[in-house]
Design an enzyme around this catalytic site. Sequence first.
Site, PDB file in Angstrom:
ATOM      1  N   ASP A 181      90.760   5.291 -69.909  1.00 16.55           N
ATOM      2  CA  ASP A 181      89.524   6.053 -69.805  1.00 16.55           C
ATOM      3  C   ASP A 181      89.689   7.229 -70.759  1.00 16.55           C
ATOM      4  O   ASP A 181      90.569   8.090 -70.547  1.00 16.55           O
ATOM      5  CB  ASP A 181      89.325   6.577 -68.383  1.00 16.55           C
ATOM      6  CG  ASP A 181      88.892   5.488 -67.407  1.00 16.55           C
ATOM      7  OD1 ASP A 181      88.959   4.303 -67.773  1.00 16.55           O
ATOM      8  OD2 ASP A 181      88.491   5.832 -66.279  1.00 16.55           O
ATOM      9  N   HIS A 201      96.701   1.166 -69.768  1.00 17.53           N
ATOM     10  CA  HIS A 201      96.797  -0.280 -69.570  1.00 17.53           C
ATOM     11  C   HIS A 201      97.018  -0.993 -70.897  1.00 17.53           C
ATOM     12  O   HIS A 201      96.729  -0.449 -71.965  1.00 17.53           O
ATOM     13  CB  HIS A 201      95.531  -0.797 -68.897  1.00 17.53           C
ATOM     14  CG  HIS A 201      95.317  -0.249 -67.519  1.00 17.53           C
ATOM     15  ND1 HIS A 201      95.310  -1.040 -66.389  1.00 17.53           N
ATOM     16  CD2 HIS A 201      95.103   1.023 -67.075  1.00 17.53           C
ATOM     17  CE1 HIS A 201      95.102  -0.288 -65.318  1.00 17.53           C
ATOM     18  NE2 HIS A 201      94.971   0.968 -65.718  1.00 17.53           N
ATOM     19  N   SER A 232      96.234  13.801 -72.574  1.00 27.02           N
ATOM     20  CA  SER A 232      97.172  13.273 -73.560  1.00 27.02           C
ATOM     21  C   SER A 232      96.501  12.202 -74.384  1.00 27.02           C
ATOM     22  O   SER A 232      95.285  12.058 -74.361  1.00 27.02           O
ATOM     23  CB  SER A 232      98.433  12.747 -72.889  1.00 27.02           C
ATOM     24  OG  SER A 232      99.463  12.627 -73.856  1.00 27.02           O
TER      25      SER A 232
END
Length: 612
Positions: A420, A476, A564
């Site tokens: 995201d 992911h 990050s």
Amino acid sequence: MGHGSSKELPGTESTNSEGGSTRFSRMKQKLHFHSKDQHHPHLRRIFRRISVSRGNGTSSSSSTSALKLVSAEDFAGIALLTLISADMQFKDRWLACVSLGEQTFRTHISHQTHKPVWNSEKKLMLEKNGPHLARISVFETNRVSKNKLVGYCEIDLLEFLAQDYNEDGQLSFSEFSDLIKAFGNQVADKKKEELFKVADKNGDGVVSMDELAELLAIQQESVPLINCCPVCGEVLEVSDKLNTLVHLSLCFDEGTGNQVMTGGFLTDKQASYGWMFKLSEWAHFSSYDVGLNSGSSASHILVFDRKTKRLVEELIDKKIVLSMRAIYQSKIGLGLMDKGAKEILQSISEKQGREMNTIESARDIPKFVAFFKDQINLAEIKYPLEHFKTFNEFFIRELKPGARPIASVEHDDVAICAADCRLMAFKSVEDSLRFWIKGRKFSIQGLLGNEIYSSAFADGTLVIFRLAPQDYHRFHSPVSGTIDKFVKIPGCLYTVNPIAVNSKYCNVFTQNKREVSIISTAHFGKVAFVAIGATMVGSITFSKKAGDHVKKGDELGYFSFGGSTVICVFEKDVIKIDEDLLANSARSLETLVTVGMSLGVATKKQTKVGMP
């Protein structure tokens, strides 16, 4: 740290899945808006009928008008949206905005009242594949320098156009009259009785959609009611029926007696700004534009929400903006970095990380959620807030199964978004340096390190996933394959905010602490996956190990507190990145995406990959 958020505007609550009143439904009831196509659906049908007779292909007009030409295949209709009034809880001066895609319109400011009446309207052209989720926002305007959002709701305009309010497909004279008025053509309005009789060929007192489409086409080809647009002066192409009618309908905003909304804004936030912002913009203290110029002069970072196809503003605390500019946009600031500021950032990050792991830190969770309430969907989180004993436990929260659908889940030749985040994608490193990364020493070899780097990555495709603090912070796998190795590279903890990334004085991605893994795949060759630490992010945790086989969408790991970045490097010419992502990136515009969204398609044939 990815400071701030891609925050649209606060003031709404997530929908209650168990029923009952929600902020969304209450706002819809308070905002007595309507789309005129709700009452006049025939406008949509006429355009669709004429588009069929027009044939395929786009307009051949050489117009220089600002109005966008649309193809028959993509045209969906025109909605005349009217913001009528609102019912507020106290007296004040009020302003309402409508945002669709990359355009925003605002009403006038009401008088001091608790029942503002705007009666402001705007015609919006809708395309089948374009933006269709309109955001309606209301602002309290009593602040001297900054207006306050009191609430908003989102309306799917295509759903209104798709509703069928008249099953018989016939126009009575009153409906025909309303339709002519909706075009705003005063000449046609005066001749509506004559036009109705001409269209009603069989004399049954009603006009079918085919009859009306034929009438308008004949009128425009044989005896055009208007040869040039009286509003903008553009000559109308007689042969281009669809765009002529679209043009007239959009240009004729007067005719109903309502006030036309003011346009020229990118977001509702910009439309709501008070005189202090306008003064600062005039004095060049701030700017408001799509994308980032070299040097990151803009104090307002806009990103494109891929889901709603709308621009949203990333809010950053003014003090943080000033400090980041002082450090990252000047030689003096970077000189301070060389003289010990790096160690200070490291110390601050480590101290903050320890505090976020204490029991006391859990008290900050409700405040954090409240601040980002339009960014954090509590319904998606796997556990209730009471489950988290420390702030970091909440920060690395898991989502419920199915909360992030995986695009083309059965097709491993389709890569997906890894987090995201706000995404930038470039076909080559050269493109990334041209549009985004301004550090003079950035290179793929410097990013990956000598142990990982190979010539196959030299001019490969680069995808940057920037996470902000409010984001779901687990990352992911974008592809399916086998993890070959992990390599840790020590470094600094600079912020990954665009202000630093766009600095020509430092190289955030090649100087920050990071961990690099290589995934061997059947469709994309070797893919380098780089997790980069940043300010307030002292911990990168991988949940997989070398030799593990991963399916695209599988969790690879997580970042602890802060924002990050993840960077994926593909070998040269092995992936075709989705066009919308490349187009936005070429404008120096980040795209707001979620895990599982499509990233691109493999261009090479499948190769055999060793299995664990």
